[in-house]
Design an enzyme around this catalytic site. Structure first.
Site, PDB file in Angstrom:
ATOM      1  N   GLU A 123     -36.863  13.864  -5.923  1.00 17.20           N
ATOM      2  CA  GLU A 123     -38.269  14.178  -6.755  1.00 17.20           C
ATOM      3  C   GLU A 123     -38.028  13.159  -8.361  1.00 17.20           C
ATOM      4  OE1 GLU A 123     -41.711  14.358  -4.759  1.00 17.20           O
ATOM      5  OE2 GLU A 123     -41.626  12.588  -6.770  1.00 17.20           O
TER       6      GLU A 123
ATOM      7  N   VAL B  49     -37.575   8.915  -8.356  1.00 11.86           N
ATOM      8  CA  VAL B  49     -38.956   8.069  -9.129  1.00 11.86           C
ATOM      9  C   VAL B  49     -39.754   8.051  -9.593  1.00 11.86           C
ATOM     10  CG1 VAL B  49     -40.044   6.378  -7.567  1.00 11.86           C
ATOM     11  CG2 VAL B  49     -37.927   7.486  -6.545  1.00 11.86           C
TER      12      VAL B  49
ATOM     13  N   LYS C  96     -35.118   1.763  -7.630  1.00 10.97           N
ATOM     14  CA  LYS C  96     -36.208   3.478  -7.360  1.00 10.97           C
ATOM     15  C   LYS C  96     -36.695   2.650  -5.863  1.00 10.97           C
ATOM     16  CE  LYS C  96     -36.861   4.906 -11.922  1.00 10.97           C
ATOM     17  NZ  LYS C  96     -37.041   4.506 -13.467  1.00 10.97           N
TER      18      LYS C  96
END
Ligand SMILES: NC(=O)c1ccc[n+]([C@@H]2O[C@H](COP(=O)([O-])OP(=O)(O)OC[C@H]3O[C@@H](n4cnc5c(N)ncnc54)[C@H](OP(=O)(O)O)[C@@H]3O)[C@@H](O)[C@H]2O)c1
Length: 437
Positions: free
Chosen positions: A130, A133, A206
């Site tokens: 998690e 990004v 990302k």
């Protein structure tokens, strides 16, 4: 049954230390929620004796990766060293040994997607990323869980705080690019070598991760169109404002009838669009799904504590699964492994959007008609036009700005190649794509 969940942490830098501090401060709360205690028992760093200004006396610190990887007591390995080489071997070996892994390393996931995720799918360990990004914004969890019933149509993200900080300073303080970059470095947002941030590379890393998750695919980072913010001038910002736009570095992915668009570039965003109000080092990700419609998530995209918080969220979720012996409930990249195929990104030349074109030309008779004719011959319609500046001598260039209707990129490039070779053009034309939302 396990009495506690044991963590081994690689890296005690900005994020690693943040994780230690969060566990010290919120440990009791976390135990109430988890029902068991989380313990960081070991850390591995490049310089284990370095003074880090926090109490680490209960953590065994070394520089030998084996101390964590070969320890059967360690349930979850946190990879917080960054870079691709050592981080890759740590993540692969930990997963291969059936340990769970949490990482914040977007460069690793974007550059070695297949290797890492193949292992994550096979491993008995669970995999959390998690923090890779948009810092503490739970965008990966949104796509993997909350939006798993959606056909995702579009993602637009301001996902690099440094670039957004620089653009915000250019807009609000009228700073030019170099001054704004220096301010970002002084504030600790930009690295001494800020290339990844200002050239769009970090945003690209990302965006690829989000595309893999959103479109059930394995996309190739090299196919992504990537352009940074270094060519943006205060003049472009001023003209954009005059026409009701602000300039943002967007990572954009669109699921179109022609294929998947994936692109990172400075973009004119309407000031009425919520993304336009994302200031400073903040991040925001707008996602559109075919049933849910548009959503927007906003928050701190980096920094020790926000990033640590995203790491900790993964650690707790994985711990819950481990304690229930639940295994991997949500596949690492959202879809089943056999449904995850290599997917192509449309070439940039096939993208259709609106354009801002700033021509620097000598103030001669016939210039405008020549430019507009060449645009017309390439199927490019003009939405509005503006002349900026006055020539004090025949050699002084003036600026002509044209906002186009939707046009296909290859036609724009064809027209600009011709226009830029004309004698009255003083500098290459500045092209900025417009978000048509
Ligand atoms: N900083 C942020 O706001 C942020 C936000 C999102 C994601 N991330 C990601 O989080 C990761 C860590 O970033 P960071 O900012 O915390 O980095 P950092 O401050 O540079 O810290 C890196 C840490 O890793 C250790 N290290 C470096 N190479 C190593 C190796 N080969 N073996 C063992 N330890 C090694 C360093 O050891 P020593 O201290 O002993 O020298 C240091 O403790 C990166 O992937 C980054 O992209 C960072």
């Amino acid at each position: 049954l396990k009495e506690s969940i044991k963590l081994g942490i690689f890296g005690l830098g900005t994020v690693g230390k943040g994780v230690v501090e969060q566990l010290r401060k919120n440990g009791a709360l976390i135990s109430q929620r988890l029902g068991k205690e989380l313990q960081i028992t070991k850390a591995v760093t490049a310089n284990p004796t370095k003074d880090r200004g926090i109490d680490l006396s209960d953590i065994q610190i070394s520089s030998d990766p084996k101390d964590i990887l070969d320890d059967p007591e360690i349930d979850i390995v946190l990879e917080l060293i960054g870079g691709v080489t050592d981080a890759k071997s740590i993540v692969l070996e930990a997963l291969q040994k059936g340990k769970s892994v949490v990482t914040a390393n977007k460069a690793l996931l974007a550059e070695c997607t297949e290797e890492i995720f193949n292992m994550a799918y096979q491993s008995k360990g669970l995999f959390g990323f998690e923090a890779s990004v948009a810092g503490c914004i739970p965008v990966i969890r949104e796509i993997k869980s909350s939006y798993s019933g959606e056909k995702i149509e579009e993602i637009s993200g301001i996902i690099n705080g440094t670039a957004n900080y620089i653009l915000t300073s250019m807009i609000e303080d009228k700073a030019d690019f170099q001054v704004a970059l220096k301010a970002a470095q002084d504030k600790g947002y930009a690295e001494a070598d800020p290339a990844f941030d200002i050239e769009g590379t970090d945003t690209a890393h990302k965006l690829i991760i989000l595309m893999d998750l959103a479109f059930n695919g394995l996309f190739d980072l090299k196919e992504l169109y990537v352009e940074g913010i270094t060519k943006i001038t205060p003049l472009d910002i001023e003209i954009a404002e005059q026409f009701g736009y602000t300039i943002k570095l967007l990572g954009k992915a669109v699921n179109t009838d022609k294929g998947f668009e994936g692109r990172v570039h400075p973009t004119l965003v309407k000031t009425s669009n919520m993304l336009a109000s994302v200031r400073g080092a903040f991040n925001a990700v707008a996602i559109k799904g075919n049933f849910m419609g548009p959503t927007l998530s906003y928050g701190a995209g980096a920094g020790a504590y926000p990033t640590a918080s995203a790491v900790m969220g993964d650690v707790i979720e994985i711990s819950r699964n481990l304690l229930q012996e639940a295994g991997q409930l949500v596949p690492p990249l959202a879809s089943m492994r056999d449904q995850l195929s290599k997917k192509k990104i449309l070439p940039m030349s096939e993208v259709t959007t609106e354009y801002y074109l700033r021509f620097s030309v000598l103030d001669e008779v016939g210039v405008m008609s020549k430019i507009t004719t060449l645009l017309g011959e390439n199927d490019i319609g003009i939405r509005s036009m503006l002349q900026k500046g006055e020539a004090h001598s025949p050699k002084d260039p003036i600026h002509v700005v044209i906002f186009t209707h939707k046009a296909i990129e290859k036609n724009i490039l064809k027209a600009l190649a011709k226009i830029d070779s004309l004698q009255f053009v003083a500098e290459p034309t500045n092209l900025i794509r417009i978000d048509t939302e």
